[in-house]
Motif scaffolding. Structure first.
Motif, PDB file in Angstrom:
ATOM      1  N   TYR A 152      16.570  35.535  38.515  1.00  0.00           N
ATOM      2  CA  TYR A 152      15.233  34.989  38.768  1.00  0.00           C
ATOM      3  C   TYR A 152      15.169  34.301  40.133  1.00  0.00           C
ATOM      4  N   GLU A 153      16.221  33.574  40.493  1.00  0.00           N
ATOM      5  CA  GLU A 153      16.200  32.882  41.786  1.00  0.00           C
ATOM      6  C   GLU A 153      16.211  33.864  42.945  1.00  0.00           C
ATOM      7  N   ALA A 189      10.793  30.163  43.388  1.00  0.00           N
ATOM      8  CA  ALA A 189      11.067  28.872  42.747  1.00  0.00           C
ATOM      9  C   ALA A 189      12.546  28.752  42.383  1.00  0.00           C
ATOM     10  N   ARG A 190      12.968  27.537  42.111  1.00  0.00           N
ATOM     11  CA  ARG A 190      14.370  27.290  41.792  1.00  0.00           C
ATOM     12  C   ARG A 190      14.497  25.946  41.082  1.00  0.00           C
ATOM     13  N   GLY A 191      15.567  25.816  40.302  1.00  0.00           N
ATOM     14  CA  GLY A 191      15.898  24.537  39.684  1.00  0.00           C
ATOM     15  C   GLY A 191      15.008  24.170  38.508  1.00  0.00           C
ATOM     16  N   GLY A 192      15.339  23.034  37.902  1.00  0.00           N
ATOM     17  CA  GLY A 192      14.526  22.501  36.818  1.00  0.00           C
ATOM     18  C   GLY A 192      14.712  23.197  35.480  1.00  0.00           C
ATOM     19  N   GLU A 193      15.491  24.279  35.474  1.00  0.00           N
ATOM     20  CA  GLU A 193      15.717  24.979  34.208  1.00  0.00           C
ATOM     21  C   GLU A 193      16.594  24.117  33.316  1.00  0.00           C
ATOM     22  N   GLY A 194      17.357  23.260  33.988  1.00  0.00           N
ATOM     23  CA  GLY A 194      18.215  22.386  33.252  1.00  0.00           C
ATOM     24  C   GLY A 194      19.264  23.135  32.540  1.00  0.00           C
ATOM     25  N   ALA A 195      19.916  22.475  31.763  1.00  0.00           N
ATOM     26  CA  ALA A 195      20.856  23.220  31.023  1.00  0.00           C
ATOM     27  C   ALA A 195      20.838  22.660  29.686  1.00  0.00           C
ATOM     28  N   ALA A 196      21.636  23.175  29.003  1.00  0.00           N
ATOM     29  CA  ALA A 196      21.516  23.034  27.611  1.00  0.00           C
ATOM     30  C   ALA A 196      21.610  21.635  27.121  1.00  0.00           C
ATOM     31  N   GLN A 221      19.513  33.409  35.367  1.00  0.00           N
ATOM     32  CA  GLN A 221      18.889  32.434  36.287  1.00  0.00           C
ATOM     33  C   GLN A 221      19.108  32.869  37.729  1.00  0.00           C
TER      34      GLN A 221
END
Lengths: 380, 78
Positions: free
Chosen positions: B58-59, B64-71, B55
């Motif tokens: 990618y950042e 873009a950033r955030g919203g990947e959340g986590a598990a 992550q």
């Protein structure tokens, strides 16, 4: 030398939130240790280093976690070779966190500090997860506060501050006995010195024999972004899993993006194989130009290629092997994992000015990078 | 107008049913039916150190950033 002003702080927060939220509400995370070696190689940049994570329960309701991470950077990127000189640097980051379980509620707190020669980032994060409806649903609320200090390696008196705040809400839902999904929403606000103090923009300049000159970039002092992500994982009939995910992103700099990925996981004896394809497409920031028409043409100016419209593709292959399944000494089991990501980025407006083309007609820049990860995990 | 009223009644009925159900939602996937969800291949984030690292990559490479959340999780497999 700063590698990724502001993005390091974001990475820190992402790590913290990942560490905080990886725990299942209602059950503490497993005791485990992970030793990772990472290598990023592409676009004239090589970054490698270790990451060590150790997690251990203390009593029945507390789990503590620590992480030490290092980036060793050797950069001759397109920005650097066209406007500055190649450099090397090191970034060290450590974090400590704690999860406290009470009934179906898990509360987490984390602290992270990242340091390099000209950039310090400190992040505090908190989250609360609650299991509901017979443990079919987990709701997570998270908050992180980051304080960054930006410096310049060539000017010890230069110091600027950034403040970042992350607000997150996540819902994980068991839908059927074969399907689990999660929905996450995150708002991030930045305030302070958000551009890279070394990077320049270029503008047309007939007085210069090459047709253009450079001046420092200047970003807005605030940024707010919203992102919503959805992912779902399905258990296939023959013991394999498939995952689909999508994220929509928009911010006050006029960047909007769509990101989608599909992952396939296939176990085979002690081995587990994984293949993933990820696609990302974004518009550019409103103040991004590859070439400004004149000096100080707009109030805000940027030529960071990551703020350009772009499309990226990533192909990932990974394999992991489990060993010590019957345990050894205090170790219950272990695994060794290797993965490689092939990243390809096509920029729609950022041009490669390292050649001799006529100003404004240079070829668009494209980046190919390979990311390697090798890590050992032990559960105890 | 008639359609509008019908729609209102339907929405209120659905909302009422949902509110009523909140107090007594029965888990439709029983704990003993969660063996597949407890399989490690179904973990949304089996390797948090690796996930956090990629992550970060990618950042650094994208706007873009955030919203990947986590598990998260929630399989209630304990």
């Amino acid at each position: 030398m700063i590698t990724n002003v502001k993005r390091i702080g974001l990475g820190v927060a992402a790590l913290l939130l990942a560490l905080a939220q990886q725990s299942l509400a209602g059950v503490l995370p497993d005791d485990r240790a992970d030793l990772l070696y990472h290598l990023y190689d592409g676009g004239g940049v090589e970054i490698d280093g270790p990451s060590l994570l150790v997690r251990k329960k203390v009593g029945k309701s507390v789990s503590v976690v620590g992480n030490y991470y290092v980036d060793m950077v050797s950069s001759a990127s397109i920005d650097v070779i066209t406007t500055a000189s190649p450099y090397t640097e090191e970034r060290k980051q450590w974090s400590l966190g704690m999860d406290y379980l009470r009934g179906n509620t898990t509360m987490s707190a984390n602290f992270t500090n990242s340091e390099e020669s000209d950039f310090d980032a400190t992040t505090y994060s908190f989250s609360v997860s609650q299991d509901m409806f017979g443990d079919l649903t987990t709701l997570t609320l998270s908050y992180a506060l980051g304080d960054d200090t930006v410096g310049r390696s060539d000017n010890p008196d230069f110091s600027r501050d950034n403040t970042r705040q992350h607000y997150g809400i996540g819902l994980t839902q068991i839908l059927t006995r074969n399907l689990i999904a999660s929905l996450n929403f995150e708002t991030i606000t930045d305030e302070g010195f958000l551009n890279n103090p070394y990077r320049s923009v270029r503008y047309l300049d007939s007085a210069n024999p090459i047709g253009y000159s450079f001046e420092p970039e200047l970003y807005p002092a605030t940024r707010t972004s919203n992102a919503v992500g959805l992912r779902a994982r399905y258990y296939l009939p023959y013991r394999a899993a498939i995952q689909g995910e999508y994220r929509y992103f928009a911010d006050t700099w006029d960047i909007t993006s769509h990101t989608a990925a599909i992952t396939y996981v296939h176990p085979m004896g002690d081995w587990t194989f994984e293949a993933k394809y990820r696609w990302h497409d974004q518009t550019g920031a409103h103040f991004f130009r590859d070439l400004f028409q004149r000096s100080e043409q707009t109030n805000f100016r940027g030529r960071d290629k990551e703020l350009s419209p772009m499309t990226s593709h990533t192909f990932k292959l990974a394999a992991s092997y489990e060993f010590l399944r019957d345990g050894w000494n205090f170790i219950d089991r272990g695994s060794v994992n290797f993965s490689v990501d092939f990243l390809q980025v096509d920029y729609d407006e950022f041009r490669d000015i390292s050649g001799d083309a006529v100003v404004g007609t240079e070829p668009l820049y494209a980046l190919d990078a390979t990311v390697y990860q090798l890590f050992f995990s032990f559960w105890y | 107008m008639k359609l509008k009223n019908s729609l209102k009644i339907t929405v209120l009925a659905v909302m009422g049913a949902m509110l009523g159900a909140c107090g007594s939602i029965e888990p439709w996937v029983k704990p003993y039916e969660r063996d597949r969800l407890a399989d490690p291949i179904m973990f949304l984030d089996a390797n948090p150190v690796s996930t956090a690292y990629i992550q970060h990559v990618y950042e650094a490479r994208e706007g873009a950033r955030g919203g990947e959340g986590a598990a998260g999780g929630g399989c209630g497999c304990n």
